[in-house]
Design an enzyme around this catalytic site. Structure first.
Site, PDB file in Angstrom:
ATOM      1  CD  GLU A 118      -3.092  -1.058   2.080  1.00 45.37           C
ATOM      2  OE1 GLU A 118      -3.992  -1.726   2.023  1.00 45.37           O
ATOM      3  OE2 GLU A 118      -3.102   0.003   3.096  1.00 45.37           O
ATOM      4  CB  CYS A 133      -1.723   6.878   1.486  1.00 46.72           C
ATOM      5  SG  CYS A 133      -3.324   6.170   2.055  1.00 46.72           S
TER       6      CYS A 133
END
Ligand code: NAD
Length: 454
Positions: free
Chosen positions: A226, A261
């Site tokens: 990720e 993110c």
């Protein structure tokens, strides 16, 4: 390892780092303990995680204070994160039994067929600091529920939070032979890569993720990444409430000091509403209180890593040299700790680092476009692919645009949000594999196909 408060520069405490031998010892203990953990039923493991879920709430004051002290986010945002992590855990508590249960494919005829979902074994969870509860929960909770043992390496910037997580999991009933913490920075991560784990689950930057994927490739075990993003938004010409959208999207870019993110990292605005949008956006940004993350009403706290300030300064310098215009902010705040003014740049182009490299801080570029086609082309002009959003009053128009964007997540009239029920996955340099949703439960299991002939 010194733990420094990024908001004050003060030394909070010093912690003993694990060397490679200590990490190996932890791995050996997990390897030994994993079968007993896997022998429990899914329901028994879910019950233990449910206690962890309750403990997070019972101890949230201390957890929030620790998180704010070690990574600098405003206290209210630390509470929000813990509550958000609990919502994710609830999803896993509610859905894991269903998705880990054996599936009968045929029960008639000479040969019966079923699928079982077995644990992978001992997995590594090498994690990031920006949302340690959220990104940790994506991995260690479903991994434990599926019957894996977990070697968890919290980021060196949120180690105390990692140790709280360990303490509460043990208190909830997870045995030390099913969960352990590797204490340290990159060297501790490297030591984990050398061990024969049965899966690597990483949250962090593209560069480290790429390195890890290459390093463990020869093991032929699952490796999920990720990674970062350069997430774009397109504000179309037909939005009804321009100032409301400007304020909401400014929050999407600057929440957690832009250290998400899925932060909005680039904004493309249709030329017919550009001036009004920019005016409202800048007004919103100027209204925020910056300062100590423990002070009431502060929205922009300290950045976690001092080094990121140099990245922001370089992006601004590059943008200004290429013709950008500073609407507000632009420099570090001169006080103890890692503070940077929330910054808005206009007249930007996709040739600037600001519009190509992840900023991971309180800065944003806003660019004028004249059509949906131009917006689509610019949004896809990236090496990343985590999320993308479109604001318009017209749902078919939004879906038609988002269908053409190469990203793992699509937002219509919203941004910077995660749902536990939906897959979280990056495309291109934003990652590999999926967490959350039913796919993120099965990611921690390996299917076995059974052919049963009487
Ligand atoms: P990072 O890559 O610097 O570090 C991540 C982890 O890897 C840390 O625990 C670190 O100690 C460890 N590490 C560093 N070097 C290593 C090595 N050589 N071998 C093994 N482990 C090593 O990332 P970060 O600064 O902690 O996190 C920020 C990044 O994470 C941003 O790019 C952000 O976008 C991304 N992120 C992505 C998601 C997502 O869901 N896609 C979520 C949160 C953060």
């Amino acid at each position: 390892m010194d733990i420094i408060n990024p908001a004050t520069g003060a030394l909070m405490t010093t912690v003993q780092e694990d060397n490679a031998a200590a990490i190996k010892e932890k791995y050996v203990s997990l390897k030994k303990g994993q079968p007993a953990w896997a022998a429990k039923t899914v329901a028994e493991r879910v019950a233990i995680i449910e206690t962890f879920y309750q403990l997070l709430d019972a101890e949230k004051d201390e957890l929030a204070q620790t998180l704010t002290a070690e990574m600098g986010k405003p206290l209210q945002q630390s509470y929000n994160e813990i509550n958000g992590a609990r919502a994710r855990i609830l999803f896993f508590i509610t859905n894991s039994e269903k998705y880990l249960a054996e599936e009968w494919i045929t029960t008639e005829g000479g040969t019966q067929e079923k699928i079982s979902y077995d644990p992978l074994g001992v997995i590594a969870n090498i994690s990031a600091w920006n949302y340690p509860y959220l990104v940790g929960t994506n991995v260690f909770v479903p991994a434990l529920i599926a019957g894996n043992a977990v070697l968890y390496k919290p980021s060196e910037y949120t180690l105390l939070t990692g140790l709280h997580i360990q303490r509460l999991l043990y208190k909830a009933g997870v045995p030390p032979q099913a969960f352990d913490v590797a204490i340290g920075a990159a060297a501790a991560g490297e030591a984990i890569l050398e061990l024969p784990l049965n899966g690597y689950f990483f949250t962090g930057s593209y560069n480290t993720g790429k390195y890890i994927a290459q390093k463990v490739a020869h093991k032929l075990v699952p490796c999920q990444l990720e990674l970062g993003g350069k997430d774009p938004l397109y504000i179309a010409d037909d939005i009804a409430d321009i100032s409301g959208v400007a304020a909401g999207t400014a929050d999407g870019a600057f929440y957690n000091n832009g250290q998400s993110c899925c932060s909005v990292e680039r904004i493309y605005v249709h030329e017919t509403i550009y001036d009004q949008y920019v005016q409202a956006f800048v007004k919103e940004v100027k209204s925020w209180k910056t300062g100590l993350p423990t002070d009431e009403g502060v929205y922009i706290g300290a950045l976690t890593r001092p080094a990121q300030i140099t990245v922001l300064e370089q992006q601004i310098e590059d943008a200004l040299a290429k013709g950008a215009e500073l609407a507000t902010g632009g420099k570090r705040i001169n006080r103890e700790g890692n503070y940077f003014e929330p910054t808005v740049l206009l007249n930007v182009t996709n040739q600037m680092d600001l519009m190509q490299e992840e900023s991971f801080g309180p800065i944003i570029g806003i660019m004028k476009v004249s059509s949906d086609e131009e917006a689509i082309e610019l949004m896809n002009d990236t090496s990343y692919g985590l999320t993308a959003g479109v604001f318009t009053s017209n749902q078919p128009r939004a879906e038609a645009i988002l269908q053409q964007i190469n990203s793992g997540t699509a937002y219509w009239n919203c941004c910077d949000r995660v749902s536990a029920a939906l897959p979280w996955s990056g495309r291109q340099h934003s990652g590999l594999g999926t967490t959350l949703s039913h796919l993120g439960i099965r990611a921690f299991a390996q299917p076995k196909g059974w052919h049963l002939r009487r």
